[in-house]
Scaffold this motif. Structure first.
Motif, PDB file in Angstrom:
ATOM      1  N   ILE A 177       0.850  -1.193   0.000  1.00  0.00           N
ATOM      2  CA  ILE A 177       0.000   0.000   0.000  1.00  0.00           C
ATOM      3  C   ILE A 177       0.884   1.242   0.000  1.00  0.00           C
ATOM      4  O   ILE A 177       1.799   1.364   0.811  1.00  0.00           O
ATOM      5  CB  ILE A 177      -0.940   0.020   1.224  1.00  0.00           C
ATOM      6  CG1 ILE A 177      -1.859  -1.200   1.193  1.00  0.00           C
ATOM      7  CG2 ILE A 177      -1.755   1.297   1.252  1.00  0.00           C
ATOM      8  CD1 ILE A 177      -2.825  -1.250   2.366  1.00  0.00           C
ATOM      9  N   HIS A 178       0.648   2.123  -0.951  1.00  0.00           N
ATOM     10  CA  HIS A 178       1.305   3.425  -0.968  1.00  0.00           C
ATOM     11  C   HIS A 178       0.214   4.473  -0.799  1.00  0.00           C
ATOM     12  O   HIS A 178      -0.971   4.154  -0.835  1.00  0.00           O
ATOM     13  CB  HIS A 178       2.044   3.647  -2.287  1.00  0.00           C
ATOM     14  CG  HIS A 178       3.130   2.627  -2.538  1.00  0.00           C
ATOM     15  ND1 HIS A 178       4.377   2.728  -1.980  1.00  0.00           N
ATOM     16  CD2 HIS A 178       3.147   1.505  -3.278  1.00  0.00           C
ATOM     17  CE1 HIS A 178       5.113   1.700  -2.372  1.00  0.00           C
ATOM     18  NE2 HIS A 178       4.392   0.932  -3.156  1.00  0.00           N
ATOM     19  N   SER A 179       0.616   5.720  -0.634  1.00  0.00           N
ATOM     20  CA  SER A 179      -0.394   6.764  -0.531  1.00  0.00           C
ATOM     21  C   SER A 179       0.009   7.953  -1.385  1.00  0.00           C
ATOM     22  O   SER A 179       1.045   8.568  -1.167  1.00  0.00           O
ATOM     23  CB  SER A 179      -0.577   7.182   0.932  1.00  0.00           C
ATOM     24  OG  SER A 179      -1.592   8.145   1.015  1.00  0.00           O
ATOM     25  N   GLY A 201      12.684   2.507   1.645  1.00  0.00           N
ATOM     26  CA  GLY A 201      12.948   3.554   0.660  1.00  0.00           C
ATOM     27  C   GLY A 201      11.783   4.509   0.517  1.00  0.00           C
ATOM     28  O   GLY A 201      11.706   5.257  -0.449  1.00  0.00           O
ATOM     29  N   HIS A 202      10.872   4.476   1.502  1.00  0.00           N
ATOM     30  CA  HIS A 202       9.645   5.273   1.447  1.00  0.00           C
ATOM     31  C   HIS A 202       9.920   6.744   1.120  1.00  0.00           C
ATOM     32  O   HIS A 202       9.245   7.337   0.285  1.00  0.00           O
ATOM     33  CB  HIS A 202       8.939   5.108   2.790  1.00  0.00           C
ATOM     34  CG  HIS A 202       8.036   6.199   3.189  1.00  0.00           C
ATOM     35  ND1 HIS A 202       6.879   6.478   2.517  1.00  0.00           N
ATOM     36  CD2 HIS A 202       8.106   7.097   4.199  1.00  0.00           C
ATOM     37  CE1 HIS A 202       6.275   7.486   3.105  1.00  0.00           C
ATOM     38  NE2 HIS A 202       6.999   7.885   4.100  1.00  0.00           N
ATOM     39  N   TYR A 203      10.945   7.307   1.741  1.00  0.00           N
ATOM     40  CA  TYR A 203      11.210   8.737   1.529  1.00  0.00           C
ATOM     41  C   TYR A 203      11.630   9.027   0.088  1.00  0.00           C
ATOM     42  O   TYR A 203      11.595  10.154  -0.368  1.00  0.00           O
ATOM     43  CB  TYR A 203      12.282   9.231   2.506  1.00  0.00           C
ATOM     44  CG  TYR A 203      13.702   8.976   2.032  1.00  0.00           C
ATOM     45  CD1 TYR A 203      14.433   9.995   1.419  1.00  0.00           C
ATOM     46  CD2 TYR A 203      14.305   7.729   2.175  1.00  0.00           C
ATOM     47  CE1 TYR A 203      15.713   9.775   0.969  1.00  0.00           C
ATOM     48  CE2 TYR A 203      15.588   7.508   1.725  1.00  0.00           C
ATOM     49  CZ  TYR A 203      16.283   8.538   1.119  1.00  0.00           C
ATOM     50  OH  TYR A 203      17.547   8.313   0.669  1.00  0.00           O
ATOM     51  N   LYS A 204      12.048   7.964  -0.637  1.00  0.00           N
ATOM     52  CA  LYS A 204      12.489   8.184  -2.012  1.00  0.00           C
ATOM     53  C   LYS A 204      11.314   8.323  -2.979  1.00  0.00           C
ATOM     54  O   LYS A 204      11.504   8.681  -4.129  1.00  0.00           O
ATOM     55  CB  LYS A 204      13.371   7.020  -2.470  1.00  0.00           C
ATOM     56  CG  LYS A 204      14.717   7.033  -1.775  1.00  0.00           C
ATOM     57  CD  LYS A 204      15.598   5.875  -2.166  1.00  0.00           C
ATOM     58  CE  LYS A 204      16.885   5.951  -1.359  1.00  0.00           C
ATOM     59  NZ  LYS A 204      17.668   4.737  -1.397  1.00  0.00           N
ATOM     60  N   MET A 205      10.108   8.005  -2.505  1.00  0.00           N
ATOM     61  CA  MET A 205       8.937   8.076  -3.391  1.00  0.00           C
ATOM     62  C   MET A 205       8.455   9.506  -3.507  1.00  0.00           C
ATOM     63  O   MET A 205       7.384   9.854  -3.052  1.00  0.00           O
ATOM     64  CB  MET A 205       7.803   7.208  -2.877  1.00  0.00           C
ATOM     65  CG  MET A 205       8.048   5.751  -3.120  1.00  0.00           C
ATOM     66  SD  MET A 205       6.625   4.756  -2.771  1.00  0.00           S
ATOM     67  CE  MET A 205       5.542   5.083  -4.142  1.00  0.00           C
ATOM     68  N   ARG A 206       9.266  10.328  -4.146  1.00  0.00           N
ATOM     69  CA  ARG A 206       8.907  11.722  -4.276  1.00  0.00           C
ATOM     70  C   ARG A 206       8.840  12.053  -5.751  1.00  0.00           C
ATOM     71  O   ARG A 206       9.647  11.538  -6.528  1.00  0.00           O
ATOM     72  CB  ARG A 206       9.981  12.540  -3.592  1.00  0.00           C
ATOM     73  CG  ARG A 206       9.571  13.925  -3.378  1.00  0.00           C
ATOM     74  CD  ARG A 206      10.574  14.654  -2.548  1.00  0.00           C
ATOM     75  NE  ARG A 206      10.388  16.053  -2.826  1.00  0.00           N
ATOM     76  CZ  ARG A 206      11.216  16.986  -2.444  1.00  0.00           C
ATOM     77  NH1 ARG A 206      12.297  16.665  -1.775  1.00  0.00           N
ATOM     78  NH2 ARG A 206      10.980  18.240  -2.730  1.00  0.00           N
ATOM     79  N   VAL A 214       4.302  13.193  -2.923  1.00  0.00           N
ATOM     80  CA  VAL A 214       5.029  12.317  -2.009  1.00  0.00           C
ATOM     81  C   VAL A 214       4.194  11.074  -1.727  1.00  0.00           C
ATOM     82  O   VAL A 214       3.025  10.996  -2.087  1.00  0.00           O
ATOM     83  CB  VAL A 214       5.371  13.025  -0.670  1.00  0.00           C
ATOM     84  CG1 VAL A 214       6.445  14.060  -0.881  1.00  0.00           C
ATOM     85  CG2 VAL A 214       4.143  13.632  -0.041  1.00  0.00           C
ATOM     86  N   CYS A 215       4.827  10.098  -1.086  1.00  0.00           N
ATOM     87  CA  CYS A 215       4.097   8.929  -0.631  1.00  0.00           C
ATOM     88  C   CYS A 215       3.841   9.117   0.847  1.00  0.00           C
ATOM     89  O   CYS A 215       4.771   9.340   1.613  1.00  0.00           O
ATOM     90  CB  CYS A 215       4.904   7.655  -0.877  1.00  0.00           C
ATOM     91  SG  CYS A 215       4.081   6.197  -0.232  1.00  0.00           S
ATOM     92  N   ALA A 216       2.579   9.060   1.258  1.00  0.00           N
ATOM     93  CA  ALA A 216       2.236   9.323   2.640  1.00  0.00           C
ATOM     94  C   ALA A 216       2.007   8.035   3.429  1.00  0.00           C
ATOM     95  O   ALA A 216       1.387   8.038   4.480  1.00  0.00           O
ATOM     96  CB  ALA A 216       0.998  10.209   2.713  1.00  0.00           C
ATOM     97  N   GLU A 217       2.488   6.926   2.886  1.00  0.00           N
ATOM     98  CA  GLU A 217       2.351   5.653   3.595  1.00  0.00           C
ATOM     99  C   GLU A 217       3.755   5.154   3.871  1.00  0.00           C
ATOM    100  O   GLU A 217       4.597   5.174   2.965  1.00  0.00           O
ATOM    101  CB  GLU A 217       1.617   4.650   2.694  1.00  0.00           C
ATOM    102  CG  GLU A 217       1.260   3.342   3.350  1.00  0.00           C
ATOM    103  CD  GLU A 217       0.042   3.472   4.226  1.00  0.00           C
ATOM    104  OE1 GLU A 217      -0.974   3.995   3.761  1.00  0.00           O
ATOM    105  OE2 GLU A 217       0.133   3.050   5.386  1.00  0.00           O
ATOM    106  N   LEU A 218       4.018   4.688   5.075  1.00  0.00           N
ATOM    107  CA  LEU A 218       5.346   4.142   5.365  1.00  0.00           C
ATOM    108  C   LEU A 218       5.427   2.777   4.685  1.00  0.00           C
ATOM    109  O   LEU A 218       4.989   1.773   5.207  1.00  0.00           O
ATOM    110  CB  LEU A 218       5.550   4.008   6.872  1.00  0.00           C
ATOM    111  CG  LEU A 218       6.924   3.478   7.289  1.00  0.00           C
ATOM    112  CD1 LEU A 218       8.043   4.313   6.715  1.00  0.00           C
ATOM    113  CD2 LEU A 218       7.035   3.428   8.788  1.00  0.00           C
ATOM    114  N   CYS A 219       5.973   2.787   3.452  1.00  0.00           N
ATOM    115  CA  CYS A 219       5.845   1.601   2.610  1.00  0.00           C
ATOM    116  C   CYS A 219       7.122   0.779   2.525  1.00  0.00           C
ATOM    117  O   CYS A 219       7.217  -0.126   1.712  1.00  0.00           O
ATOM    118  CB  CYS A 219       5.394   2.022   1.211  1.00  0.00           C
ATOM    119  SG  CYS A 219       6.507   3.195   0.435  1.00  0.00           S
ATOM    120  N   GLY A 220       8.103   1.078   3.344  1.00  0.00           N
ATOM    121  CA  GLY A 220       9.352   0.319   3.328  1.00  0.00           C
ATOM    122  C   GLY A 220      10.526   1.247   3.559  1.00  0.00           C
ATOM    123  O   GLY A 220      10.358   2.448   3.749  1.00  0.00           O
TER     124      GLY A 220
HETATM  125 CU   LIG Z   1       5.193   4.384  -0.902  1.00  0.00          CU
END
Ligand SMILES: [Cu+2]
Lengths: 457, 267
Positions: free
Chosen positions: B183-185, B226-231, B218-224
């Protein structure tokens, strides 16, 4: 001291402990290439000579980076750390770099509105950025062994061989800066390498490229020194691996990097339009049916239906069993459990780094090295460095490479192209009707088979 | 201690003061357009902002009221020499009042926001337009696919990009949101759009912006890890022709089959 006061002191110091640097691990250090201990097992003097030469050339730790002259890195590599040394002798001062801020749009230096002075921008430097974004996969020395590396398939690249898979230069040559820039900015689709364009400014991207070039050159120099030491005499270790020898080896590495820009492979003929005829010719080449004597037989690896399951590679079920069923460190044990014939195939299905390979499933339209026709031309013409995809330029003509490019680009959107196709020399899987249909890939697909129907509105 | 109430009063004044100050802070927590400003740049965003402000006013009034009551009570009934404690068993009437009042406020908010929610999230409210793109979250990037010149998604001429969202100002845009692993956001802070991307589902998301410029996704779900890289970069174009021009350039790049002059080397 009352007990309440003692409690306050204890709780207070515990709370404050979290604010200091005290919990950080010690300084980060390079590890030696494992080959050093293997190739020079009983030669401690030569081992020490290599270690010393490496520290002299590149600095003993990432915090004390040295960039040898002639590396070709911009400004002699001063931007690799965020620190810069100024002055000489007693007046030497190490301080953070601040460069004038540049407006990314206009390329002009930016000045303060009130004072008119140039605005300084603190620099993170390639090392700091690498530590933040790359180290957890690629490791301190670029060995592809960071803490998260084992969880990824394919494994992150080990830079120390100076070998990169997706380049615009001939087989075995170094990538250009632009190749690395593209990988960094847009990632490698189908792998765990993410896109960094939205995370870093252009200048930061260049700094990271500088640092990864540094690591790559460093690693390759180390391998060169180990090879040199391998043929040297233990008794004359210091002369064999002298400073002069070390610098020479480093310079030969630098020379290869500097040559990259002039080696970019230009397609010899322009791409023909993606006509049904061109696609059909590409299909013939793909299946190895072309009668001109130019045998490429992509289907041997990529499979008669392009699904990445050709007979030259280990079958998918076994691959999945070995790579994904269980702890990655248990992979050698799982390989050992295979039959002799499978083991043979397995050995042929690993890349230069010893990591398992899988031919691309071409029906999915996911291309690690880029999806531009030019990228596909490069993949077909020069292959993939370190992997099993060979260079085809020479085996077939540039025109034929373009036909293959057109075919590969059309395949994900037309599943009828390879329907019922078989490898030459094997009996047709579906008799009569199906091969006839497959032989005329230009016929429009029946609506029910068209994957586009589902989303067409 | 006679002066404890003053400490409570100071804390309350500080809390209210920081709320009042925050819109004037450069790090104002309702991100807006490139020029800053207090309101969102999208029509949906402004409706969410007004709900937000309404709730802030209601809770602010209640907060100030209760703090005044608290400080007054602690001051008025503070310990004093010779004062005797009194015990009483509470007041049923008071209990009923302070249960009904918050319940009524909650019901009011619930009913008042319903239309906004329905307009933003109900599938039936999705604009009946051509989708701008199909966006798939994967660890760790946003994979974007725009219909190419034929206007149809999932055909050979699609434009395929990562982390690069483009649309035109003042126009409703609709995307199909997917996830390929976890799940991503999908979060556009300046537009107040946030929607989870769920594996197996295709979720329509629509938005608009009335100010041209660059924003962030941005991705607002803690998805792993590398979450912060989902920009991603978001570009709002001033006009359709601007957008088409960008699209043309991007398609040209995607169809590139010759070696261009090698890009800028070094810095
Ligand atoms: Cu994500």
């Amino acid at each position: 001291m009352t007990s309440r006061f003692r409690l306050v002191v204890v709780v207070g110091s515990l709370t404050l402990a979290g604010c200091g640097d005290s919990f950080h691990a010690g300084p980060i250090g390079y590890t030696e290439n494992a080959q050093l201990g293997i190739d020079l097992k009983d030669k401690p003097k030569l081992q020490a000579a290599v270690t010393r030469a490496m520290a002299n050339l590149y600095g003993p730790t990432p915090q004390q980076i040295k960039v040898p002259a002639g590396s070709g890195l911009p400004d002699g590599g001063v931007h690799l750390t965020n620190l810069i040394q100024q002055g000489e002798g007693d007046r030497t001062e190490v301080r953070p770099i601040a460069l004038p801020r540049v407006d990314e749009a206009s390329g002009q230096y930016m000045a303060s509105k009130s004072t008119g002075k140039l605005l300084g921008e603190p620099q993170e430097g390639g090392y700091a950025l690498y530590r933040k974004h790359c180290l957890h996969c690629h490791g301190v020395d670029g060995a592809g062994n960071g803490p998260t590396a084992s969880f990824l398939f394919p494994r992150p690249r080990d830079y120390r061989k100076g070998l990169f898979k997706f380049t615009s230069t001939p087989t075995g040559a170094k990538p250009t800066r632009e190749d690395l820039r593209k990988t960094l900015k847009y990632g490698l689709h189908g792998t765990s390498m993410p896109a960094f364009e939205a995370l870093m400014s252009n200048r930061q991207t260049e700094q990271v490229i500088d640092y990864l070039l540094f690591l790559s050159m460093r690693g390759e120099t180390e391998l060169g020194l180990i090879a040199e030491a391998g043929v040297a005499d233990e008794e004359t270790a210091d002369e064999a691996i002298s400073d002069t020898v070390a610098v020479e080896i480093a310079q030969s590495v630098f020379a290869k990097w500097k040559a990259a820009d002039s080696q970019v492979v230009t397609p010899e003929t322009p791409r023909p339009p993606s006509t049904p005829e061109s696609i059909a010719r590409g299909r013939e080449l793909f299946l190895g049916l072309n009668k001109t004597g130019n045998k490429v037989e992509c289907a041997g690896c990529h499979g008669a239906q392009g699904r990445g399951n050709g007979p030259s590679f280990i079958d998918e079920a076994t691959f999945t069993q070995v790579v994904f069923r269980g702890d990655p460190s248990g992979m050698p044990t799982r390989v050992e459990a295979l039959t002799d014939k499978q083991k043979e195939l397995w050995k042929a299905s690993v890349d230069e780094w010893g990591d398992p390979l899988r031919p691309a499933n071409l029906t999915r339209g996911v291309y690690k090295g880029g999806r531009r026709p030019l990228d596909l031309y490069w993949r077909l013409a020069k292959g993939i460095n370190g992997a099993k995809m060979p260079a085809h330029l020479g085996l077939i003509k540039p025109d034929q490479i373009w036909d293959l490019v057109n075919f590969v680009l059309a395949l994900p959107y037309d599943p009828t192209l390879l329907k019922g196709a078989t490898l030459p020399g094997t009996p047709a899987a579906v008799p009569a009707a199906a091969p006839a249909h497959a032989a005329s890939p230009t016929t429009s697909p029946a609506p029910a088979e068209d994957p586009r129907v589902a989303v067409r509105r | 201690m006679r002066y404890w109430p003053l400490l409570f009063a100071a804390a309350a004044v500080f809390a209210v003061g920081s709320f009042v100050y925050s819109p004037f802070d450069p790090d104002w927590w309702l991100p807006a357009g490139p020029e800053g400003g207090l309101t969102s740049v999208s029509s949906i965003g402004r409706r969410i902002d007004s709900l937000y402000i309404l709730i802030l006013v209601i809770t602010g009034v209640v907060f100030i009221g209760t703090q005044i009551a608290l400080v007054w009570a602690t001051w008025r009934f503070a310990d004093a020499p010779g004062r005797v404690a009194q015990y009483f068993h509470g007041s049923q009437r008071l209990e009923v009042i302070w249960t009904i009042v918050p319940a009524a406020i909650l019901v009011f908010i619930a009913l008042y926001q319903m239309g906004t929610w329905a307009d933003i999230k109900f599938r039936s409210s999705a604009p009946k337009i051509q989708p701008l793109a199909e966006i798939t979250g994967r660890q760790f990037q946003w994979v974007m696919r725009y219909p190419g010149p034929d206007g149809v998604l999932n055909t050979g001429d699609d434009l395929q990009l990562v982390n690069d969202l483009h649309f035109v100002k003042g126009k409703q845009s609709l995307i199909y949101l997917k996830a390929s692993d976890v799940i991503h956001s999908f979060f556009l802070p300046a537009l107040r759009i946030k929607q989870d991307a769920v594996p197996g589902l295709t979720i329509p998301v629509w938005f608009d912006a009335d100010t041209q410029g660059k924003y962030e996704l941005v991705c607002a779900e803690l998805c792993g890890w590398g979450h912060y890289k989902m920009r991603g970069n978001v570009t709002v174009h001033g006009s359709q022709s601007d957008f088409d021009e960008w699209m043309g350039r991007a398609l040209n790049e995607q169809n590139r089959d010759t070696v261009a002059a090698v890009g800028p080397q070094g810095r």
